[in-house]
Design an enzyme around this catalytic site. Structure first.
Site, PDB file in Angstrom:
ATOM      1  N   GLY A 102       0.440  -1.226  -0.279  1.00  0.00           N
ATOM      2  CA  GLY A 102      -0.504   0.214  -0.114  1.00  0.00           C
ATOM      3  C   GLY A 102       0.797   0.907   0.140  1.00  0.00           C
ATOM      4  N   CYS A 103       1.187   1.146   0.997  1.00  0.00           N
ATOM      5  CA  CYS A 103       2.530   2.274   0.597  1.00  0.00           C
ATOM      6  C   CYS A 103       4.087   2.602  -0.418  1.00  0.00           C
ATOM      7  CB  CYS A 103       3.292   2.117   2.000  1.00  0.00           C
ATOM      8  SG  CYS A 103       2.894   2.171   3.689  1.00  0.00           S
ATOM      9  N   THR A 104       4.057   1.127  -1.383  1.00  0.00           N
ATOM     10  CA  THR A 104       4.883   1.683  -2.069  1.00  0.00           C
ATOM     11  C   THR A 104       3.583   1.870  -3.757  1.00  0.00           C
ATOM     12  OG1 THR A 104       6.142   0.484  -1.939  1.00  0.00           O
ATOM     13  CG2 THR A 104       6.217   0.400  -3.760  1.00  0.00           C
TER      14      THR A 104
END
Length: 157
Positions: A47-49
């Site tokens: 998700g953060c990527t």
């Protein structure tokens, strides 16, 4: 546990944090510019990527509109360096392992995760105006589609 949530019009808490490039970044260095400051749970997770790559892919438009983008996580700088290199990220990633800045912005505290209440990083984005005031405070944002939704809120679509 009650956290302070920032509201539009509040003064943005100032900070100076180490950046992935080895320097330090202070909010007051961007006075006179609008800043998009976003907090994410962990570098190199799916998700953060996705969120970081969305900011990267929209950075030219955001910069052209006068915005500076800064990402903050609790990761140590060496992990952030790997994240920047792996995904060719072109904006500063800042390290806040002590969570002081997360807490000042209300981006750390109680949240729901898979239906359970846990304490952790709350994925949040703040738009800070040229005078250092909070223009928008967005808590519990989704990683996917967030940049598009933010651009819409900012009238950039």
């Amino acid at each position: 546990m009650t956290e302070t949530k920032l509201q539009p019009g509040d003064a943005a808490p100032d900070f100076s944090l180490p950046a992935a490039d080895g320097g330090a970044v202070s909010l007051d260095a961007f006075r006179g510019k609008r800043v998009i400051l976003y907090f994410y749970p962990a570098a190199m997770t799916p998700g953060c990527t996705k969120q970081a790559c969305d900011f990267r892919d929209n950075l030219n438009q955001l910069t052209d509109e006068g915005f500076v983008v800064l990402g903050v996580s609790k990761d140590k700088a060496d992990k952030l360096v790997k994240f920047v290199e792996r995904d060719a990220l072109t904006f500063p990633l800042l390290s806040d392992p002590g969570l002081e800045v997360h807490k000042a912005y209300g981006a750390y505290g109680a949240k729901k995760l898979y239906g359970k209440e846990v304490v952790g990083v709350i994925r949040s984005t703040f738009v800070i105006d040229a005078d250092g005031k909070i223009e928008q405070a967005l808590y519990n944002v989704k990683a996917t589609g967030h940049v598009a939704a933010l651009k819409k809120k900012l009238g950039l679509v």
